[in-house]
Design a protein around this motif. Structure first.
Motif, PDB file in Angstrom:
ATOM      1  N   VAL A 189      27.357 -16.471  31.881  1.00 59.29           N
ATOM      2  CA  VAL A 189      26.956 -15.115  31.505  1.00 59.29           C
ATOM      3  C   VAL A 189      28.128 -14.345  30.918  1.00 59.29           C
ATOM      4  O   VAL A 189      28.030 -13.726  29.856  1.00 59.29           O
ATOM      5  N   LEU A 190      29.272 -14.375  31.595  1.00 64.65           N
ATOM      6  CA  LEU A 190      30.431 -13.647  31.106  1.00 64.65           C
ATOM      7  C   LEU A 190      31.112 -14.367  29.948  1.00 64.65           C
ATOM      8  O   LEU A 190      31.748 -13.729  29.105  1.00 64.65           O
ATOM      9  N   GLU A 191      30.993 -15.672  29.883  1.00 62.64           N
ATOM     10  CA  GLU A 191      31.557 -16.399  28.745  1.00 62.64           C
ATOM     11  C   GLU A 191      30.878 -15.965  27.450  1.00 62.64           C
ATOM     12  O   GLU A 191      31.513 -15.848  26.397  1.00 62.64           O
ATOM     13  N   GLU A 192      29.561 -15.710  27.509  1.00 58.78           N
ATOM     14  CA  GLU A 192      28.814 -15.281  26.327  1.00 58.78           C
ATOM     15  C   GLU A 192      28.936 -13.782  26.087  1.00 58.78           C
ATOM     16  O   GLU A 192      28.589 -13.292  25.016  1.00 58.78           O
ATOM     17  N   GLY A 193      29.407 -13.048  27.091  1.00 57.85           N
ATOM     18  CA  GLY A 193      29.569 -11.612  26.955  1.00 57.85           C
ATOM     19  C   GLY A 193      28.404 -10.837  27.540  1.00 57.85           C
ATOM     20  O   GLY A 193      27.303 -11.372  27.730  1.00 57.85           O
ATOM     21  N   LEU A 194      28.654  -9.570  27.830  1.00 53.14           N
ATOM     22  CA  LEU A 194      27.632  -8.660  28.347  1.00 53.14           C
ATOM     23  C   LEU A 194      27.770  -7.311  27.646  1.00 53.14           C
ATOM     24  O   LEU A 194      28.862  -6.926  27.227  1.00 53.14           O
ATOM     25  N   VAL A 195      26.659  -6.605  27.561  1.00 54.56           N
ATOM     26  CA  VAL A 195      26.671  -5.227  27.078  1.00 54.56           C
ATOM     27  C   VAL A 195      26.413  -4.308  28.267  1.00 54.56           C
ATOM     28  O   VAL A 195      25.474  -4.517  29.037  1.00 54.56           O
ATOM     29  N   LEU A 196      27.270  -3.311  28.447  1.00 48.88           N
ATOM     30  CA  LEU A 196      27.070  -2.254  29.444  1.00 48.88           C
ATOM     31  C   LEU A 196      26.792  -0.971  28.668  1.00 48.88           C
ATOM     32  O   LEU A 196      27.590  -0.558  27.829  1.00 48.88           O
ATOM     33  N   GLU A 197      25.669  -0.329  28.971  1.00 46.82           N
ATOM     34  CA  GLU A 197      25.201   0.764  28.128  1.00 46.82           C
ATOM     35  C   GLU A 197      24.545   1.856  28.966  1.00 46.82           C
ATOM     36  O   GLU A 197      23.952   1.578  30.018  1.00 46.82           O
ATOM     37  N   ARG A 198      24.642   3.094  28.512  1.00 45.86           N
ATOM     38  CA  ARG A 198      24.009   4.209  29.198  1.00 45.86           C
ATOM     39  C   ARG A 198      22.511   3.965  29.338  1.00 45.86           C
ATOM     40  O   ARG A 198      21.834   3.600  28.378  1.00 45.86           O
ATOM     41  N   ASP A 199      21.977   4.123  30.543  1.00 49.98           N
ATOM     42  CA  ASP A 199      20.551   3.937  30.788  1.00 49.98           C
ATOM     43  C   ASP A 199      19.801   5.243  30.549  1.00 49.98           C
ATOM     44  O   ASP A 199      20.248   6.315  30.976  1.00 49.98           O
ATOM     45  N   LEU A 200      18.660   5.160  29.862  1.00 50.53           N
ATOM     46  CA  LEU A 200      17.837   6.326  29.587  1.00 50.53           C
ATOM     47  C   LEU A 200      16.559   6.260  30.428  1.00 50.53           C
ATOM     48  O   LEU A 200      15.969   5.187  30.585  1.00 50.53           O
TER      49      LEU A 200
END
Length: 378
Positions: A189-200
């Motif tokens: 999961v972390l090898e491919e990357g993650l997006v952390l984003e403001r939740d609406l």
């Protein structure tokens, strides 16, 4: 005598004006459901009619010229070269320099200059003007640091970059919850990357995009998506209703009244320009999901969530619009829609059926909505 640049420009213009002689689907990467593949082939048949071209099997050897491709996924440069594709006049889709460029990851920068990143990564200045607050991360330490900063402004949505339709996403409300989620995730999961984003908590998602096809076909559109509930009780994409015009984003924006749809088009236009320029993306079919909404602290946001440079859920509506514009040269705007449904609802007589559906897959159809549209409301 013309310069080399003039010769290249003339050659490109000739390629775009010439109609393809063969149409083929390129199934890239595998893993597509039968209903997704069926819609691709349905579109290929209609494009063959539009161009007066032949349908050919993807396995056939690419000719020196004249083959037009509909890939199932965004192509890498290596994949494009293997298919004999040298420029955008040969495909309805996109070509990227690295796989991660075709994912949600490029919608956000890293959280710091020393944060991990894949080869070729670019932190694009100004991207925050047309996206939600967020970071792309490639290590546990970077995820925790970026998450802690975002959590000071409210809950954070964690998004695997390659999943579609919201699958695999999680909203976290504390650093402890984020840490627990990361501990339970696989190393990949972390090898491919993650997006952390403001939740609406309240939002509307707009589909904004354009398509450019050989022979002078060019459209731009804005619309909304709908959600359906699958037999398994899961919310899923249920289609798009699009307002389509001839021309570019600028032509589309000129037809819209002030409001969220127009702001969504402006955000998508900005995103398209900076991302494609930064990474040298070739794309003739661009679709951007743009969200407008409110977070848990009551702050309003509008920004691009992700891009699609491939045949997608709205593509059949785009194709029907292009067909209608071709038959009616004086027409400037149509409303077109794609529908995916498990509910067994009646399919309109004028609709183009791409997949009839079964116990595990939705019925899929597209149509031109005949009522006139005076411009999307805010």
């Amino acid at each position: 005598m013309p310069t080399l640049r003039q010769q290249e420009t003339r050659t490109t213009a000739i390629r775009w004006s010439a109609l393809p002689v063969e149409i083929s689907v390129a199934e890239i990467g595998g893993g597509r459901d039968p209903h997704e593949v069926a819609v691709l082939h349905c579109a290929a048949g209609r494009l063959a009619e539009l161009f007066g071209a032949r349908r050919v099997a993807a396995a056939a050897a690419p000719p020196p010229c004249g083959r037009y491709w509909i890939p199932s996924s965004t192509l890498s440069r290596r994949e494009a070269a293997a298919l004999g594709i040298s420029d955008g006049s040969q495909l309805w889709g996109g070509i990227v320099p690295a796989g991660y460029v075709a994912t949600k990851l490029v919608s956000h920068p890293r959280s710091g200059r020393r944060a991990a990143a894949p080869k070729g990564w670019i932190d694009i200045i100004g991207l925050e003007d047309c996206t939600l607050p967020g970071w792309s991360v490639f290590s546990r330490a970077d995820a925790l640091a970026a998450g802690a900063e975002l959590l000071r402004g409210g809950p954070v949505r964690v998004k695997p970059p390659r999943e579609r339709g919201g699958r695999g996403q999680r909203v976290v409300r504390s650093e402890e919850e984020l840490g627990n989620w990361l501990d339970a995730a696989s190393p990949r999961v972390l090898e491919e990357g993650l997006v952390l984003e403001r939740d609406l908590v309240e939002s509307t998602t707009y589909s904004v995009g354009f398509s450019v096809l050989p022979g002078g076909h060019r459209i731009a559109y804005v619309g909304t998506q709908r959600t359906v509930i699958t037999p398994q009780g899961v919310a899923a994409y249920g289609g798009s209703r699009l307002e389509v015009v001839r021309g570019t984003f600028a032509d589309l924006e000129a037809t819209l009244r002030p409001g969220k749809p127009r702001a969504a088009v402006q955000a998508a236009s900005r995103y398209d320009a900076v991302i494609r320029h930064a990474y040298g993306v070739v794309a003739t079919r661009c679709n951007y999901d743009v969200i407008a909404g409110v977070d848990r602290l009551g702050r309003r946001h509008l920004g691009v969530l992700e891009q699609s440079w491939r045949f997608g859920g709205a593509s059949m509506a785009e194709l029907l619009a292009i067909e209608r514009f071709t038959r009616m040269p004086g027409l400037q705007r149509v409303v077109a829609e794609t529908v995916e449904t498990f509910a067994g609802e009646r399919v309109p007589a004028e609709a183009v059926m791409a997949w009839r559906g079964d116990a595990r897959s939705p019925c899929k159809y597209a149509r031109i909505v005949e009522e006139a549209s005076a411009g999307m409301a805010a």
